[in-house]
Design an enzyme around this catalytic site. Structure first.
Site, PDB file in Angstrom:
ATOM      1  CG  HIS A 166      18.951  38.466  33.042  1.00 56.64           C
ATOM      2  ND1 HIS A 166      19.724  39.595  33.157  1.00 56.64           N
ATOM      3  CD2 HIS A 166      17.685  38.824  33.402  1.00 56.64           C
ATOM      4  CE1 HIS A 166      18.968  40.600  33.587  1.00 56.64           C
ATOM      5  NE2 HIS A 166      17.732  40.170  33.741  1.00 56.64           N
ATOM      6  CB  SER A 287      34.445  18.415  13.178  1.00 61.40           C
ATOM      7  OG  SER A 287      35.740  18.101  13.639  1.00 61.40           O
ATOM      8  CE  LYS A 293      31.394  20.329  16.935  1.00 63.12           C
ATOM      9  NZ  LYS A 293      32.497  20.995  17.600  1.00 63.12           N
ATOM     10  CD  GLU A 300      29.796  28.555  14.531  1.00 67.09           C
ATOM     11  OE1 GLU A 300      29.537  27.842  15.494  1.00 67.09           O
ATOM     12  OE2 GLU A 300      30.707  28.288  13.725  1.00 67.09           O
TER      13      GLU A 300
END
Ligand code: ARG
Length: 467
Positions: A166, A287, A293, A300
């Protein structure tokens, strides 16, 4: 006559005899597949050569014709490889483009190539030949990725990290153990492709349009020449089913599922909140607005492309579900999803193997995370069981101790012996050995367990089975 000139009599001479007017330009564009099926060319030529040789051996065409066909197709192959072959939309697909070029080169012998054959069994053969080679590439790609994962697992066979359920800290595991879970998945994926390859590797040629052919063909001979394990045993099935392609796409979907899960973990682990790992810069981008970033683009995109492959699986399943036997033009729509599935999967496997080599692990942070969140609570319960307490009671006792530690904002191992004994008089000094991360890991010392010794053994077994 150049290729262009010969095609300029607008009608498709392969079948236009029956028609009163030429096909509309828009319809030509709509129905043509040459834009994408030209990548089957090498296999189309292979299949044609085997077919022609069989026709010759069976005395259906002369050996002179066979020689002319072979020589002509060899030239065409060179033209295609050199990028000099002119693919013409007017000629619909890869099959008719090559056949027309052959006929322009060698005349009547070229027109005899299609004896006892149809584009229906021809295209099914081409796709199977291409997919067989592709399955082999996938199997190799899976192997390379597994080797890359094994190297990382080996380097971290005893690196402690929190195991999650979880997404909450559950019990300590080693990073090596975690990575080996993916090696297991990829092992099963490999088995799926090996198995699927067996069903790909059957020869449709000889089925002709749908019912077989009246010429005295030798299908076994063609199968042998093309390295097929046997022939498709029903002509209607041979030209119409694409289950082998669906199976391939399903197996690809499962690989992508596995890699998507791993990607999700890499994304989490590399985020500054976790800071478990660093992904090499060459797999990340920055970014344009936020200077701090470093985005994990590759994982992804793997996660994103997984959806794309599932889409292809759905497309192929849907493509088949309403088709009556035998061949229908719908089947032409099998190629783009299948090609894109293979392309996506192969490049994903390649980039992933390299990316795993570019991962650095922050052992300190992993360890720290494992020591928070009472990861050894189960070990305390097991300790009490070994001292004679029934497991359910032990579970309850430890839950109370955890609650106490939460209030005190300390770990179980920070509680003095007297406080622990307050929860269960069975607890003595030796409890601290099981409350440590190493104690917890080492105690899970059976096949499939996370004890570093077991992880090492699992890595050795996997290396052996892969090589
Ligand atoms: N381009 C076609 C395909 O990919 C080849 C088979 C055409 N057969 C036919 N009967 N029109 O399926």
């Amino acid at each position: 006559m150049t290729q262009k000139e010969s095609a300029l009599n607008k009608k498709n001479s392969s079948w236009s005899g029956r028609f009163n007017e030429p096909v509309a330009d828009l319809v030509k564009k709509y129905t043509a597949s040459v834009g994408f099926d030209q990548r089957l060319a090498v296999f189309d030529i292979q299949g044609s050569i085997a077919h022609a040789q069989m026709l010759g051996a069976q005395k259906i065409i002369s050996l002179d014709d066979v020689n002319a066909i072979e020589a002509g197709l060899a030239e065409i192959l060179l033209e295609i490889e050199a990028g000099q072959f002119e693919w013409l939309l007017d000629l619909e697909d890869v099959h008719l483009n090559i056949e027309k070029r052959l006929t322009d080169k060698i005349g009547d012998a070229g027109k005899r190539l299609h004896t006892g054959r149809s584009r229906n069994d021809q295209v099914a053969t081409d796709v199977r030949l291409w997919l067989r080679a592709t399955a082999d590439d996938v199997i190799l790609g899976l192997k390379k990725l597994q080797l890359s994962l094994l190297d990382l697992a080996e380097a971290h066979y005893d690196t402690v990290m929190p195991g999650f359920t979880h997404l909450q800290v559950a019990q300590p595991v080693t990073l090596g153990h975690h990575l080996m879970a993916y090696v297991e998945m990829l092992k099963r994926d490999t088995e799926r492709f090996v198995d699927c390859r067996k069903r790909i590797n059957k020869l449709p040629l000889g089925a002709a349009a749908l019912a077989g052919t009246s010429y005295p063909i030798d299908r076994e001979l063609v199968a042998k020449k093309l390295d097929f394990d046997g022939v498709c045993e029903n002509s209607l099935d041979a030209v119409s089913d694409r289950d082998f392609a669906i199976e391939f796409t399903f197996a690809a979907s499962l690989v992508m599922t596995h890699l998507s899960r791993l990607s999700e973990e890499l994304i989490l682990w590399s985020s500054p909140r976790f800071a478990f790992i660093d992904i090499a810069d060459r797999f990340c981008t920055g970014s344009s607005i936020m200077p701090q970033k470093k985005n994990p683009d590759v994982p992804e995109l793997v996660r994103g492309k997984t959806g794309r492959v599932y889409g292809h699986l759905t497309a192929l399943l849907t493509l088949m579900k309403g088709q009556p036997l035998a061949y229908n033009k719908d089947n032409q729509e099998d190629k783009e999803p299948l090609f894109d599935t293979a392309d996506t999967l192969l490049v994903t496997l390649e980039i992933y193997a390299d990316m795993m080599r570019g991962i650095t692990v922050n052992k300190e942070n992993m360890r720290q995370a494992a020591s928070e969140g009472f990861a050894t609570a189960t070990d305390l319960a097991d300790y009490l069981v070994k001292k004679g307490m029934p497991f359910r009671d032990a579970h309850e006792v430890v839950a109370l101790a955890v609650r106490y530690a939460v209030d005190k904002k300390v770990d179980l191992s920070d509680l003095p012996l007297a406080s622990l004994q307050h929860f269960a008089s069975e607890i003595s000094d030796d409890v601290y050995a099981v409350l440590t991360l190493e104690g917890s890991l080492n105690s899970r010392n059976h096949i499939g367990g996370t004890a570093p010794a077991q992880v090492k053994a699992a890595i050795a077994r996997a290396r052996k089975s892969i090589n």
